[in-house]
Each structure stands twice: as C-alpha cells, then as structure tokens.
Scaffold this motif. Structure first.
Motif, PDB file in Angstrom:
ATOM      1  N   PRO A   5     -49.747  22.081 -24.379  1.00 29.16           N
ATOM      2  CA  PRO A   5     -50.258  22.285 -23.020  1.00 29.16           C
ATOM      3  C   PRO A   5     -50.806  23.700 -22.790  1.00 29.16           C
ATOM      4  O   PRO A   5     -51.744  23.878 -22.044  1.00 29.16           O
ATOM      5  N   ARG A  56     -54.152  12.133 -22.556  1.00 31.25           N
ATOM      6  CA  ARG A  56     -54.905  10.882 -22.633  1.00 31.25           C
ATOM      7  C   ARG A  56     -56.416  11.172 -22.744  1.00 31.25           C
ATOM      8  O   ARG A  56     -57.135  10.519 -23.495  1.00 31.25           O
ATOM      9  N   GLY A  91     -56.852  19.702 -20.106  1.00 35.72           N
ATOM     10  CA  GLY A  91     -57.010  18.318 -19.668  1.00 35.72           C
ATOM     11  C   GLY A  91     -55.754  17.556 -20.017  1.00 35.72           C
ATOM     12  O   GLY A  91     -54.803  18.130 -20.562  1.00 35.72           O
ATOM     13  N   THR A  92     -55.736  16.265 -19.707  1.00 34.89           N
ATOM     14  CA  THR A  92     -54.539  15.480 -20.029  1.00 34.89           C
ATOM     15  C   THR A  92     -54.583  15.061 -21.499  1.00 34.89           C
ATOM     16  O   THR A  92     -55.653  15.014 -22.119  1.00 34.89           O
ATOM     17  N   SER A 149     -54.518  23.768 -23.613  1.00 37.38           N
ATOM     18  CA  SER A 149     -55.325  22.615 -23.205  1.00 37.38           C
ATOM     19  C   SER A 149     -55.763  22.748 -21.760  1.00 37.38           C
ATOM     20  O   SER A 149     -55.103  23.403 -20.962  1.00 37.38           O
TER      21      SER A 149
END
Ligand SMILES: Cc1cc2nc3c(=O)[nH]c(=O)nc-3n(C[C@H](O)[C@H](O)[C@H](O)COP(=O)(O)OP(=O)(O)OC[C@H]3O[C@@H](n4cnc5c(N)ncnc54)[C@H](O)[C@@H]3O)c2cc1C
Length: 361
Positions: free
Chosen positions: A215, A223, A220-221, A218
């Motif tokens: 995380p 998924r 975004g999610t 990142s």
C-alpha cells in the motif's frame, strides 16, 4: 466441555503438519478450521520449491523425513525456472526447480495425514478467544494443555497470547486462467505491482495468476492493479478472484508464550522477498507439533520450539526481510529505479535474493 492435550487453530499447512506430528507422538489433538472445507477457497500462488531448493535455502534442515513426500497426483506441473521481468519487459531467467499444486487438494491431503494419525479435525468451527485458560469457540469451550495458533497472517491466537501480530502485511490477489504457459514461473516487477510483483505460475493446461502490492507504494486498489495486470497480459480468469494478506517483515520477535505457540504465517514465517510460506509453515509445523507432544509426554519446555525453528530458519528469513527493506528503499520507488536495481543486481545476485542469501559480500 471438550478436553484435549493439544488444541490447534487452523488447518493450513502449519496446523495440519503440527497436528500430524503431535498425534504421531500420542498426544490427543484437535484442530479447528473456521471454513466449511479445508483449503477452500484457494488464496495462493500454489508454487512449491523442490526439496533441493528448500535445502539450499535452509541448509540446517537436515532431516526432511516424510515432510515433503507429496504424491504425484498433487503435483500439477514440474517447473524448471523463474523469469524475472523488469518494467520494460526485459527477462532474466533463473534456473529454479519446483512444482505447482492445487492448494485445496494439497491442504486436504495434509489434513488427512493428520487425521490418519488420530488428530480430530473440526470444520466450520472458529476460535474466538482465550478466557480463564480455556478456548472459547463458535461451538463451545475447549480445555487444552497446549494451544497452537496456526491461524494465518492475522492470527487471533497470537493476539490472545500477548504475542506481536505481523506488521505491514501486504495484500495479494489470485485467480486461475486456462492455457499453456510453459514451465517457468513468471514474476513481473514495477508499477504493475508496486512494492511486490505480479505472477503467472504455470499448471497443467492452466496457470495461477496474481498480483501483490505494498500500500505504501500504490495509488489504487489491489483489484484495480489486478485488473490492469490481467488486461496487459491478455489473461482471462476462469475462477473468482481471491485475496489475502502476506506477512512482509519476517518472523515476529517471540513465538511462544505460556502454554501457547504460533506457527506459519501467524509467526511471520514467510520469505519477505517472494511471499513464499508453504514449506516454512510445514518445517515449523513439524517442530511445533513434536514439541507440543514432548511437553505433554515429558514436560519439555515449549521454548524448545522457539530455539529449534530459529536455528533452522531465522537467519535466512531475517536476510530476506533485510533484502526486502533494501528493495523498498532503492528499487520500488519507480519503474526507473526498479529497472536500474534489477540491472545492477544481475542474474547471480537476483538468484541469491530469491534464495534468501546475501546479495552483497
Ligand atoms: C495470494 C497469495 C499467494 C501465495 N503464493 C504462495 C506460493 O505460491 N507458494 C508459497 O509457498 N506460499 C505462497 N503464499 C503464502 C502461503 O499461502 C502461506 O505462507 C501459507 O498458506 C501459510 O500456511 P499457514 O498454515 O500458516 O496459514 P494458512 O494457510 O493461512 O492457514 C490458516 C488457516 O487458519 C484458519 N483460521 C484462521 N482463523 C481461524 C479461527 N479464528 N478459527 C479457526 N480457523 C481459523 C484459516 O481459515 C486457514 O485455513 C501465498 C500467499 C498469498 C496470500
């Protein structure tokens, strides 16, 4: 109230192997699984290193006994290499022997071996907490002499024993696709899976695909990253996408407390640089089960478990955690730094990285 010598929470590789070895030494053993069916759903890349590679990583593991005697029908495909793919698509090929399995059938096999030794499996049965020296569960209280937390990365048993939980585990998602993907595991690095990697791991006419990400790198999610990975590589998942957390910082400081022990992901026994944990859960599970039974039979201190597993696994696991920190600091900042670091490391050092060895003298 049920009463057992050894109560084990979890029927993953750590729990089932611990159950098997404790039962083999004559302890009365019950292992609980909160899911209705052992191993279902699959949340794993399903890759197992060969015995030679396991010994290469953990040379102090002298006696494998029948720990890794996995029947042929559970070996979907023998793989002979790992392709490390940089953000520009440049491939570095490592020789690395292993095989892929179906984790649901694999876990069910290990659970069956434990049951054959007399351990009692109870599914759809969740551990809730330890109170007044007994385990409160979804099906009533259970009295035990020794409790083993083999309940995965977010271990409730660890918390109840006052042990540290895994810090900063990263999320990963996986699904199956159809098709022939050769006999090399492919690992994709860079912005496609920030702070970890995407993978295609070939099976027999199928492959396991997935993405892990940190995380902190990142925006975004998971998924969204997974969908992008699938699109970019022209993959078509034929199963539901499943996710779970992977411990990323190596073993927790203490794995024994009072009459309890934690093992496998619950203890952070995972290789930080690649997320591999099945063989480690099995190696530590055997020690844990043996020590639990020795404690029942002749009063052996549970500290023997701490000493023994650390002797075999701690140094390589700490090295892997250190290397993961180096990667976080220098490589995973951008595609450019990922490319640069992979270029500087080269094939030999990346081989060392994967195998929990020093990358610099
Ligand atoms: C996406 C992904 C891909 C991976 N790929 C690989 C790979 O290719 N190769 C590899 O070696 N490793 C891989 N790993 C890591 C590997 O899956 C784990 O290290 C391994 O499963 C650890 O085994 P375990 O028995 O400790 O825990 P788990 O397999 O997580 O088993 C824990 C069990 O405890 C049960 N449980 C939890 N809480 C309770 C409760 N309160 N009461 C009762 N039961 C409970 C759970 O339902 C579960 O069945 C991957 C992990 C992820 C997330």
């Amino acid at each position: 109230m049920d009463e057992v010598d050894v109560l084990i929470v979890g029927s993953g590789p750590a729990g089932s192997v611990a159950a098997r070895y404790a039962a083999m030494k004559g302890a009365s053993v019950m292992f609980l699984e909160r899911r209705p069916t052992v191993g279902v759903p699959v949340r794993c890349g399903e890759f197992m290193p060969s015995d030679e590679e396991i010994l290469n990583m953990f040379p102090k593991l002298k006696d494998m006994d029948s720990l890794f005697d996995i029947p042929e029908e559970l070996r979907c495909l023998n793989t002979v290499g790992i392709d490390l793919i940089n953000p520009d698509g440049k491939v570095t090929v490592l020789d690395f022997n292993g095989y892929t399995t179906d984790r649901d059938r694999f876990d069910q096999y290990l659970a069956k071996r434990a049951q054959e030794e007399g351990a009692v499996l109870s599914t759809d049965h969740a551990f809730q907490k330890i109170e007044d020296g007994v385990a409160r569960t979804s099906k009533g209280d259970i009295k035990y002499k020794v409790i083993i937390g083999a309940d995965g990365p977010g271990s409730m048993v660890a918390r109840n024993l006052g042990l540290q939980k895994n810090r900063n585990p990263y999320p990963a998602m996986t699904a199956q696709v159809k098709g022939d993907y050769g006999n090399h595991t492919q690992m994709f690095f860079g912005g496609i899976a920030p702070g970890a990697y995407g993978w295609i791991i070939p099976k027999d006419g199928r492959a396991n695909i997935g993405v892990g990400m940190s995380p902190k790198f990142s925006n975004g999610t998971l998924r969204a990253y997974f969908d992008k990975f699938v699109d970019k590589n022209g993959l078509e998942p034929v199963t539901k996408v499943q996710g779970k957390y992977v411990p990323s910082e190596g073993p927790i400081p203490k794995t024994v407390s009072g009459n309890g022990m934690v093992v496998g992901d619950a203890a952070g026994q995972v290789i930080s640089v690649n997320g591999g944990g099945i063989p480690l859960a099995m190696i530590a599970g055997r020690i844990c089960g043996n020590v639990a039974a020795d404690n029942i039979n002749n009063g052996t201190s549970l500290q023997a478990y701490e000493t023994e597993w650390r002797d075999i696994m701690e140094k390589p696991l700490k090295l892997a955690a250190f290397n993961k920190k180096l990667a976080d600091t220098f490589a995973f900042r951008s595609d450019f730094t990922t490319k640069m670091c992979m270029g500087i490391l080269g094939k030999r050092r990346m081989g060392n990285l994967i195998r929990c060895k020093r990358i610099f003298p």
